[in-house]
Motif scaffolding. Structure first.
Motif, short mmCIF file in Angstrom:
data_model
loop_
_atom_site.label_atom_id
_atom_site.label_comp_id
_atom_site.label_asym_id
_atom_site.label_seq_id
_atom_site.Cartn_x
_atom_site.Cartn_y
_atom_site.Cartn_z
N ASN A 106 -9.62 1.54 1.69
CA ASN A 106 -9.46 1.34 3.13
C ASN A 106 -10.04 2.49 3.94
O ASN A 106 -10.62 2.29 5.01
N THR A 149 0.86 -1.19 0.00
CA THR A 149 0.00 0.00 0.00
C THR A 149 0.89 1.24 0.00
O THR A 149 1.64 1.46 0.95
N ARG A 196 -7.90 -9.58 3.51
CA ARG A 196 -8.06 -9.29 4.94
C ARG A 196 -7.35 -10.36 5.74
O ARG A 196 -7.43 -11.55 5.40
N PHE A 234 -19.22 -4.30 7.08
CA PHE A 234 -18.46 -3.22 7.71
C PHE A 234 -19.37 -2.18 8.36
O PHE A 234 -19.05 -1.00 8.45
N LEU A 235 -20.53 -2.66 8.81
CA LEU A 235 -21.42 -1.81 9.62
C LEU A 235 -21.59 -2.45 10.99
O LEU A 235 -22.67 -2.40 11.57
N PHE A 257 -6.52 -8.02 16.98
CA PHE A 257 -7.30 -6.87 16.48
C PHE A 257 -8.58 -7.31 15.80
O PHE A 257 -9.48 -6.50 15.54
N PHE A 299 -6.09 -6.55 -1.68
CA PHE A 299 -7.25 -6.24 -0.84
C PHE A 299 -7.56 -7.35 0.17
O PHE A 299 -8.64 -7.37 0.75
N GLY A 353 -14.27 -0.18 17.59
CA GLY A 353 -13.57 0.57 16.54
C GLY A 353 -12.57 -0.29 15.80
O GLY A 353 -12.31 -1.43 16.18
N TYR A 354 -12.02 0.26 14.73
CA TYR A 354 -11.09 -0.50 13.91
C TYR A 354 -9.67 -0.41 14.45
O TYR A 354 -9.27 0.58 15.06
N CYS A 368 -3.57 -1.97 9.13
CA CYS A 368 -3.93 -1.30 7.88
C CYS A 368 -4.79 -0.05 8.08
O CYS A 368 -4.36 1.05 7.73
N PHE A 369 -6.01 -0.20 8.61
CA PHE A 369 -6.92 0.94 8.64
C PHE A 369 -6.34 2.16 9.39
O PHE A 369 -6.35 3.27 8.84
N LEU A 403 -13.87 2.11 3.98
CA LEU A 403 -14.32 1.06 4.91
C LEU A 403 -14.19 1.55 6.36
O LEU A 403 -15.07 1.29 7.19
N ILE A 428 -17.20 2.11 9.26
CA ILE A 428 -17.15 1.64 10.66
C ILE A 428 -17.38 2.83 11.60
O ILE A 428 -18.17 2.74 12.55
N ASP A 485 -3.58 3.57 7.23
CA ASP A 485 -3.97 4.05 5.89
C ASP A 485 -4.84 5.31 5.95
O ASP A 485 -4.75 6.16 5.07
N LYS A 492 -6.46 1.94 -3.52
CA LYS A 492 -6.21 1.23 -2.25
C LYS A 492 -6.45 2.14 -1.03
O LYS A 492 -7.15 1.78 -0.09
C1 UGA Z 1 -8.16 -4.41 5.76
C2 UGA Z 1 -9.08 -4.41 4.52
O1 UGA Z 1 -10.36 -4.94 4.87
C3 UGA Z 1 -8.47 -5.25 3.39
O2 UGA Z 1 -9.29 -5.17 2.24
C4 UGA Z 1 -7.08 -4.69 3.06
O3 UGA Z 1 -6.45 -5.47 2.06
C5 UGA Z 1 -6.23 -4.72 4.31
O4 UGA Z 1 -6.86 -3.93 5.35
C6 UGA Z 1 -4.87 -4.14 3.99
O5 UGA Z 1 -4.80 -2.95 3.67
O6 UGA Z 1 -3.88 -4.89 3.93
P1 UGA Z 1 -7.65 -6.12 7.77
O7 UGA Z 1 -7.00 -4.96 8.43
O8 UGA Z 1 -6.90 -7.41 7.67
O9 UGA Z 1 -8.07 -5.75 6.24
O10 UGA Z 1 -9.01 -6.48 8.55
P2 UGA Z 1 -10.53 -6.00 8.47
O11 UGA Z 1 -11.38 -7.21 8.41
O12 UGA Z 1 -10.74 -5.00 7.44
O13 UGA Z 1 -10.74 -5.34 9.91
C7 UGA Z 1 -10.06 -4.14 10.29
C8 UGA Z 1 -10.58 -3.66 11.63
O14 UGA Z 1 -11.91 -3.14 11.50
C9 UGA Z 1 -10.65 -4.72 12.72
O15 UGA Z 1 -10.17 -4.18 13.93
C10 UGA Z 1 -12.13 -5.04 12.82
O16 UGA Z 1 -12.50 -5.48 14.10
C11 UGA Z 1 -12.73 -3.68 12.50
N1 UGA Z 1 -14.12 -3.76 11.99
C12 UGA Z 1 -14.38 -4.34 10.81
C13 UGA Z 1 -15.16 -3.21 12.72
O17 UGA Z 1 -14.96 -2.64 13.83
N2 UGA Z 1 -16.43 -3.25 12.22
C14 UGA Z 1 -16.71 -3.83 11.04
O18 UGA Z 1 -17.89 -3.83 10.63
C15 UGA Z 1 -15.65 -4.39 10.30
#
Ligand code: UGA
Length: 437
Positions: free
Chosen positions: A209, A123, A155, A250-251, A320, A153, A256-257, A261-262, A212, A216, A265, A205
């Motif tokens: 991210n 990324t 996960r 992703f709702l 996480f 992309f 929190g995230y 990555c997130f 998404l 959240i 990014d 990319k």
């Molecule tokens: C994320 C993206 O979803 C991938 O598409 C991307 O390739 C990747 O980053 C990257 O850039 O490499 P990842 O970080 O592995 O993937 O995991 P996610 O499933 O996206 O979750 C990220 C965070 O969001 C987690 O802490 C999860 O608990 C949180 N989350 C996710 C929420 O709080 N609510 C949701 O509805 C979904």
């Protein structure tokens, strides 16, 4: 095809293994000799469902091998993927020094007349491809190559299945020859392929991210309004998510995230937009809401237990997200550390993440009791806090959990349980954005 992947982290290793699985010959290069030795012995440095089988199968079939030599990798491949880390700098902008070093290394081993496609899978900020091309040209005037952007992309936790069944493949390229070769790489995956220019692919990319993350934070902000009004965020998410223009994914409201990555990014996209003179203030709000979720959660715990000092608190989850052993930037780890800072006696359990949390010193094992199963964690606890939605937690004998606890008080940071069921079982149950029963 003959492919080389430089960098054997999440993206590099899983991509390499999946490319081999569909029949390509793959060399994975990493500059960490210990990691390469581990992989050569058949040991996988990360926990990712299905990965170990794929690696073993393809190493045995001689379609996948590991080396520390960039020259070996580049010599034996038509296409060279760069999949090295792009960590954040203190100001949020992206540290591109690993990418720059790999570009120089590739330049150093490219032979005149031997065309290669150099693909950036990491990324990276928009316009990085141009810099990679300039760097290779500067260090090797005779090299014949094209630079392509091919963001990943996948996960964590479902990386193999995401890679084997992608929603789409993005190929950012300004050369027909390179585009055709990239299409051949992805042909076996039978996914829609979107061909763009390099800058657009890079931007896709960060924009994906960040969007998404925005989803959240949006639902998390709505969850606070639900709590203030007595509405149920799960029903609201279902109600808006069934509109196909919005979508239910992703709702999920919660703490929190996190992850590698997130958070990185969103920060990077804020920095990139600022550098380009078009600041993206909306994303600053996304970050702010995300940071508030843990504080709100701990406030809720405090409003029940009053002072946290000396309170016996069980925490379920350290990673996480579920199905990974990754504890980097985990909100669960941050939760444990904040409880410890307030003097609570924390017993924590995670199916996969505890070892790395201790090994990487993300939590102080002298101050946190790390236990071997979820029931041990709740023994005599005055509250149970759920921080990661592992399916193992959903499958617990909750009668037994209640019997073991000092007080049957549960704070669910991931809305894993049904409030009515928890009330029927005799728990005082607090979810995120959902009324208690
Ligand atoms: C994320 C993206 O979803 C991938 O598409 C991307 O390739 C990747 O980053 C990257 O850039 O490499 P990842 O970080 O592995 O993937 O995991 P996610 O499933 O996206 O979750 C990220 C965070 O969001 C987690 O802490 C999860 O608990 C949180 N989350 C996710 C929420 O709080 N609510 C949701 O509805 C979904």
């Amino acid at each position: 095809m003959d492919l080389c992947i430089i960098g054997s982290g999440y993206v590099g290793l899983v991509s390499g293994a999946c490319f081999a699985e569909v029949g390509h010959h793959v060399v994975c290069v990493d500059n960490d000799p210990r990691k390469v030795e581990m992989l050569q012995r058949g040991e996988i440095p990360i926990y990712e469902p299905g990965l170990e089988d794929i690696v073993h199968r393809n190493v045995s079939a001689k379609r996948l091998r590991f080396t520390t030599s960039t020259e070996d990798g580049v010599d034996s491949s038509q296409i060279v993927f760069i999949a090295v880390p792009t960590p954040p700098q203190p100001d949020g902008s992206v540290d591109l020094s690993f990418i720059e070093r790999v570009a120089r290394e590739i330049a150093g081993v490219l032979k005149p007349g031997e065309y290669r496609v150099v693909v950036d899978k990491s990324t990276v900020p928009v316009k990085t491809g141009e810099k990679v091309a300039d760097t290779i040209k500067r260090y090797n005037k005779q090299a014949t190559f094209d630079v392509v952007s091919n963001p990943e992309f996948l996960r964590e936790g479902c990386a193999v299945s995401d890679l084997m069944n992608p929603d789409r493949v993005v190929i950012g390229s300004s050369s027909q020859k390179a585009t055709d070769l990239m299409k051949q790489v992805y042909e076996p995956f039978r996914a829609p392929i979107l061909v763009t220019d390099v800058n657009s692919a890079e931007l896709i990319k960060h924009a994906a991210n960040s969007f998404l993350s925005l989803k959240i934070s949006y639902i998390n902000a709505v969850s606070a309004i639900c709590e203030a009004s007595g509405a149920d965020v799960e029903l609201v998410a279902d109600g808006i998510g069934t509109d196909r223009r919005i979508g239910r994914n992703f709702l999920n409201a919660g703490l929190g995230y996190g992850g590698s990555c997130f958070p990185k990014d969103v920060k990077a996209f804020i920095a990139i937009s600022k550098q380009l003179g078009v600041p993206f203030h909306l994303l600053e709000e996304v970050e702010k809401i995300n940071g508030q979720m843990l504080t709100r959660f701990i406030d809720k715990v405090r409003s029940k237990l009053w002072v946290l000092q000396d309170k016996k608190i069980a925490v379920w989850g350290m990673t996480f997200k579920p199905d990974t052993d990754d504890v980097r930037n985990s909100v669960a780890i941050e939760l444990i550390n904040r409880l410890v800072a307030e003097g609570a006696q924390v017993s924590a359990y995670d199916p996969k993440g505890a070892e790395k949390a201790v090994q990487w010193k993300l939590i102080d094992s002298a101050k946190v009791r790390i236990v071997a199963n979820p029931l041990e964690a709740v023994q005599d606890a005055e509250a149970l806090l759920l921080a990661t939605e592992w399916s193992e937690f959903a499958a617990q004998d909750l009668e037994e959990v209640r019997k073991r606890m000092h007080t049957p008080l549960v704070f669910d940071g991931r809305n894993l349980f049904d409030p009515q069921m928890m009330a029927d079982l005799g728990f005082e149950y607090h979810a995120v954005g959902r009324p208690g029963r």
